[in-house]
Each structure stands twice: as structure tokens, then as C-alpha cells.
Design an enzyme around this catalytic site. Structure first.
Site, PDB file in Angstrom:
ATOM      1  N   GLU A 101       0.823  -1.217   0.000  1.00 21.52           N
ATOM      2  CA  GLU A 101       0.000   0.000   0.000  1.00 21.52           C
ATOM      3  C   GLU A 101       0.860   1.273   0.000  1.00 21.52           C
ATOM      4  O   GLU A 101       0.345   2.380   0.155  1.00 21.52           O
ATOM      5  CB  GLU A 101      -0.940  -0.036   1.208  1.00 21.52           C
ATOM      6  CG  GLU A 101      -2.363   0.388   0.959  1.00 21.52           C
ATOM      7  CD  GLU A 101      -3.076  -0.374  -0.148  1.00 21.52           C
ATOM      8  OE1 GLU A 101      -2.988   0.068  -1.308  1.00 21.52           O
ATOM      9  OE2 GLU A 101      -3.714  -1.404   0.138  1.00 21.52           O
ATOM     10  N   HIS A 131      -7.296  -2.554   8.947  1.00 25.41           N
ATOM     11  CA  HIS A 131      -8.540  -3.207   8.530  1.00 25.41           C
ATOM     12  C   HIS A 131      -9.411  -3.399   9.765  1.00 25.41           C
ATOM     13  O   HIS A 131      -9.992  -4.461   9.969  1.00 25.41           O
ATOM     14  CB  HIS A 131      -8.244  -4.564   7.883  1.00 25.41           C
ATOM     15  CG  HIS A 131      -7.422  -4.480   6.640  1.00 25.41           C
ATOM     16  ND1 HIS A 131      -6.929  -5.596   5.992  1.00 25.41           N
ATOM     17  CD2 HIS A 131      -7.005  -3.413   5.918  1.00 25.41           C
ATOM     18  CE1 HIS A 131      -6.236  -5.213   4.924  1.00 25.41           C
ATOM     19  NE2 HIS A 131      -6.265  -3.891   4.867  1.00 25.41           N
ATOM     20  N   HIS A 169     -12.664  -2.401   2.515  1.00 24.51           N
ATOM     21  CA  HIS A 169     -11.241  -2.593   2.766  1.00 24.51           C
ATOM     22  C   HIS A 169     -10.829  -2.207   4.191  1.00 24.51           C
ATOM     23  O   HIS A 169     -10.427  -3.066   4.967  1.00 24.51           O
ATOM     24  CB  HIS A 169     -10.460  -1.790   1.709  1.00 24.51           C
ATOM     25  CG  HIS A 169      -8.990  -1.996   1.745  1.00 24.51           C
ATOM     26  ND1 HIS A 169      -8.189  -1.812   0.648  1.00 24.51           N
ATOM     27  CD2 HIS A 169      -8.147  -2.348   2.744  1.00 24.51           C
ATOM     28  CE1 HIS A 169      -6.942  -2.059   0.963  1.00 24.51           C
ATOM     29  NE2 HIS A 169      -6.885  -2.375   2.238  1.00 24.51           N
TER      30      HIS A 169
HETATM   31 ZN    ZN Z   1      -5.256  -2.734   3.464  1.00 20.88          ZN
END
Ligand code: ZN
Length: 211
Positions: free
Chosen positions: A71, A91, A151
Site C-alpha cells: 500500500e 482493517h 477494505h
Molecule cells: Zn489494506
């Protein structure tokens, strides 16, 4: 504490508080043109400072043997367009529930102002892609937090501690809202009520000393 030591410390806390499981979630902290970021594929409570790569703001690896978090493009996109010095992405359960069912988190508590009021849900895109980075950047505009559809959540701060506290607050706000929905219809604060909170915070009462 060095930047990479901070990543280890807040990584451990993120796992302890149940904000992430497995190898999910990632953190970064910036200094000038360099960004220390958590590595890909390592649980956040198993990090050592040496494991944490350093990239420059253009995404080139500067230091560290492990690959940066998948990410990282999202982190760099947010750094490029805000004055953030640290970013936390998790998350967390309630944040993910809201991000899976709604297009924004309405302000049901005045502490939402600490994140910029309404928290927007960034449109879904595959993790790690430039599309997701662009969607998050758009949702984050003028705010300290965003949710990512189906997400999780992401927050920014002037320090990693600040970004981490923003993540805790985001999760708390989402939990209040989601649990509130099981009891009734949570009332949403009006702009007038929120402006009154800002007014109040700018003009705190002073208590005269008794002589
Ligand atoms: Zn993530």
C-alpha cells in the site's frame, strides 16, 4: 525513538488493540523526502527496525532488504497532496463494516470534528493500485481520515502518534455508529451544532479564581 523504531512500537500497539490481524495494515512516517514504511508480508507485531524499508517520496527504495508494504503508493499519494508526516492504515472491524455498507460516516459525535467532520468512503479499487491511491487521496482532501470501500481505514497526522490516535478515534466513531444502529436511529449532528462546537473550542471558558 528513530522513525523505524516508531513503526515497530505502533505496529505492536495496532495488533494489541485488535486494529489489524495477520499481515494486514501498514504504517509510515516521513522525514523530509524520505518515508520509513512497514514491510510487505510481516505481521506488525513482529517488526524490527532493520526490517522496515525506507523509500523516497518518488517511490524508490533507499534502504532496507524487505519490500515496502503493497500500500506504499497510497501512502506516497497522500504525502504528495497533504502536509501529513505519518499515515496509519488498518482493517479494523467497525471501520471496515462502515466502509462496506455506507458511502460516508456521518458525524454522530462532536469528536468527529477532530478528523474533519464527515469521513468519506473512498471508492473501491484493488489494493496496492494507483487507482486506490487516487481514490483515497480524493476522499482524504481536507480531512485527517478516510475509509476505503470494502477494505479498511486510513488516517494521517503530524506524528505517528497523532496518526495512530486518529485511527483509534476513527474506529471508536465507527463502533458508536454501528452499535447505535442496532439500538435505534443514531441522530446526526447538524452543521449548526458542529459549528457551535468549533466556536466553543476556540473560546474556552475561564474560571475566575476565588480570592
Ligand atoms: Zn489494506
Amino acid at each position: 525513538m528513530s522513525l523505524r523504531e516508531q513503526l515497530c512500537e505502533y505496529g505492536r500497539r495496532a495488533v494489541e488493540l485488535g486494529l489489524v490481524i495477520g499481515t494486514s495494515g501498514n504504517l509510515s512516517v516521513r522525514e523530509g523526502d524520505l518515508v520509513a514504511v512497514t514491510p510487505s508480508g510481516v505481521a506488525l507485531d513482529r517488526l524490527t527496525p532493520e526490517m522496515c524499508p525506507v523509500v523516497d517520496v518518488e517511490g524508490y527504495l533507499v534502504e532496507g532488504g524487505l519490500q515496502p508494504s503493497s500500500e506504499t503508493p497510497m501512502h506516497l499519494a497522500v504525502y504528495a497532496t497533504t502536509d501529513a508526516q505519518a499515515i496509519v492504515h488498518t482493517h479494523s472491524v467497525f471501520g471496515t463494516i462502515v466502509a462496506t455498507t455506507m458511502t460516508e460516516l456521518p458525524p454522530v459525535h462532536y469528536n468527529a470534528l477532530l478528523l474533519g467532520g464527515v469521513v468519506k468512503v473512498a471508492e473501491y479499487a484493488t489494493y496496492g493500485t494507483p487507482e486506490l491511491a487516487a481514490n483515497v487521496r480524493a476522499a482524504m482532501e481536507g480531512k485527517k481520515a478516510a475509509l476505503m470501500a470494502n477494505h479498511g481505514g486510513v488516517t494521517v497526522g503530524a506524528t505517528l502518534e497523532e496518526a495512530f490516535e486518529a485511527t483509534r478515534l476513527l474506529e471508536w466513531l465507527c463502533e458508536v455508529y454501528v452499535r447505535g444502529l442496532s439500538v435505534g436511529k443514531p441522530a446526526i449532528l447538524t452543521n449548526e451544532q458542529l459549528n457551535a462546537v468549533i466556536e466553543r473550542a476556540l473560546n474556552p471558558p475561564t474560571f475566575p479564581r476565588r480570592l
